[in-house]
Motif scaffolding. Sequence first.
Motif, PDB file in Angstrom:
ATOM      1  N   HIS A   1       0.865  -1.185   0.000  1.00 51.94           N
ATOM      2  CA  HIS A   1       0.000   0.000   0.000  1.00 51.94           C
ATOM      3  C   HIS A   1       0.894   1.225   0.000  1.00 51.94           C
ATOM      4  CE1 HIS A   1      -3.791  -2.095   0.928  1.00 51.94           C
ATOM      5  NE2 HIS A   1      -2.995  -2.953   1.505  1.00 51.94           N
ATOM      6  N   ALA A   2       0.795   2.035  -1.038  1.00 51.79           N
ATOM      7  CA  ALA A   2       1.605   3.250  -1.136  1.00 51.79           C
ATOM      8  C   ALA A   2       1.072   4.067  -2.309  1.00 51.79           C
ATOM      9  CB  ALA A   2       3.077   2.889  -1.373  1.00 51.79           C
ATOM     10  N   THR A   3       1.715   5.203  -2.558  1.00 47.60           N
ATOM     11  CA  THR A   3       1.379   5.954  -3.771  1.00 47.60           C
ATOM     12  C   THR A   3       1.837   5.109  -4.959  1.00 47.60           C
ATOM     13  OG1 THR A   3       3.558   6.951  -3.819  1.00 47.60           O
ATOM     14  CG2 THR A   3       1.837   8.174  -2.633  1.00 47.60           C
ATOM     15  N   PRO A   4       1.369   5.412  -6.176  1.00 50.76           N
ATOM     16  CA  PRO A   4       1.842   4.647  -7.344  1.00 50.76           C
ATOM     17  C   PRO A   4       3.377   4.611  -7.416  1.00 50.76           C
ATOM     18  CG  PRO A   4      -0.018   6.021  -7.978  1.00 50.76           C
ATOM     19  CD  PRO A   4       0.288   6.354  -6.544  1.00 50.76           C
ATOM     20  N   GLU A   5       4.010   5.750  -7.118  1.00 50.11           N
ATOM     21  CA  GLU A   5       5.485   5.809  -7.169  1.00 50.11           C
ATOM     22  C   GLU A   5       6.096   4.936  -6.074  1.00 50.11           C
ATOM     23  OE1 GLU A   5       3.377   8.834  -8.943  1.00 50.11           O
ATOM     24  OE2 GLU A   5       3.522   8.672  -6.739  1.00 50.11           O
ATOM     25  N   GLY A   6       5.481   5.005  -4.880  1.00 48.06           N
ATOM     26  CA  GLY A   6       5.964   4.201  -3.758  1.00 48.06           C
ATOM     27  C   GLY A   6       5.871   2.715  -4.052  1.00 48.06           C
ATOM     28  N   CYS A   7       4.741   2.308  -4.667  1.00 45.27           N
ATOM     29  CA  CYS A   7       4.549   0.894  -5.029  1.00 45.27           C
ATOM     30  C   CYS A   7       5.636   0.448  -6.011  1.00 45.27           C
ATOM     31  CB  CYS A   7       3.181   0.683  -5.686  1.00 45.27           C
ATOM     32  SG  CYS A   7       1.800   0.698  -4.508  1.00 45.27           S
ATOM     33  N   SER A   8       5.901   1.289  -7.003  1.00 43.47           N
ATOM     34  CA  SER A   8       6.907   0.931  -8.020  1.00 43.47           C
ATOM     35  C   SER A   8       8.297   0.827  -7.412  1.00 43.47           C
ATOM     36  CB  SER A   8       6.921   1.971  -9.143  1.00 43.47           C
ATOM     37  OG  SER A   8       5.659   1.981  -9.785  1.00 43.47           O
ATOM     38  N   GLU A   9       8.608   1.758  -6.519  1.00 45.57           N
ATOM     39  CA  GLU A   9       9.923   1.747  -5.868  1.00 45.57           C
ATOM     40  C   GLU A   9      10.077   0.496  -4.995  1.00 45.57           C
ATOM     41  OE1 GLU A   9      12.557   4.741  -3.130  1.00 45.57           O
ATOM     42  OE2 GLU A   9      10.659   5.518  -3.909  1.00 45.57           O
TER      43      GLU A   9
END
Length: 369
Positions: free
Chosen positions: A171-179
């Motif tokens: 669970h994170a922002t789209p950028e957080g998920c990708s990272e």
Amino acid sequence: VPCLCRSRKIQIRNIPPHLQWEVLDGLLAQYGTVENVEQVNTDTETAVVNVTYASKEEAKVAIEKLSGHQFENYSFKISYIPDEEVSSPPPPQRSRHGGHSSRERGSSPGGSSQPKQLDFPLRMLVPTQFVGAIIGKEGLTIKNLTKQTQSKVDIHRKENAGAAEKPITIHATPEGCSEACRMILDIMQKEADETKSAEEIPLKILAHNSLVGRLIGKEGRNLKKIEQDTGTKITISPLQDLTIYNPERTITVKGSTEACSSAEVEIMKKLREAYENDVVAINQQANLIPGLNLSALGIFSTGLSMLPSTTGTRGAAAATPYHPFAVLEQEVVNLFIPTQAVGAIIGKKGQHIKQLARFAGASIKVSRA
């Protein structure tokens, strides 16, 4: 005189660990509008949930009806949670995003950070042998990963005991998920290199079946474009693998870590877009379906069991909450079940099958043997 101890919030304990979310949902919805259901992590084998009803009256009825309710030799234990312990009710748009508030409040207690951002987690499948490396010694690797990517990561180790792969929910922002995805791929690759296992580790993303068609695109165009743009090979698990309790398809991406990471960004962009469109559609349809309870629908998870995860992360092992009414065209599905299971599915005086039909908004017929 209203009873001072009463509140809209009740706690249900001693829930069988394998009871599906949908079944619990169906049960709770019989007594009123459920605004929120939140799993409480405990050391017990049974599950505990806090339930917030729309009114004190509904909570009272639920307590009266559910106290001592027998479920497979488990007897529910129920109590009120006093009002002062109940945080102020969530703003309306929040409750529509799914009822698992424990996972959706984000890092701030009031949940005020980006309230409009829909919580659409990234779900990955990783080989069981890499789970230890992802968690790291004393949980340090996963702690570092969540801190760096500002994410919340659930590693569902207890699920599918003995299975070769385990699901991870980020669970994170789209950028957080990708990272976070990129970091997990790196950890697995490093571990594979050290253990001299030569094979390339694919990225596996789990997605609800009703979103996958739009990811594939007409005649497979969307998928082909992602493959070409990122230099990967993408395959999707067959429809036959789906069951009522597992409506997720596996999207397997093969390529270098770099290529897989780029593909993840594009795949999730498409899935997120499809999910957001469905949420908009369901909100528009809400007034056309009498008695449709949006916040109750929000706690429809994809039926993964309610076992609390045992890692350092908190939260129940639940997949993306999904709205079953979002796709509104008619579809007929024939499901074959063992003859000896029919009685259990129909239930006493047809209660189970009626509840299932009501919950799914479907007509269910059991044919002759």
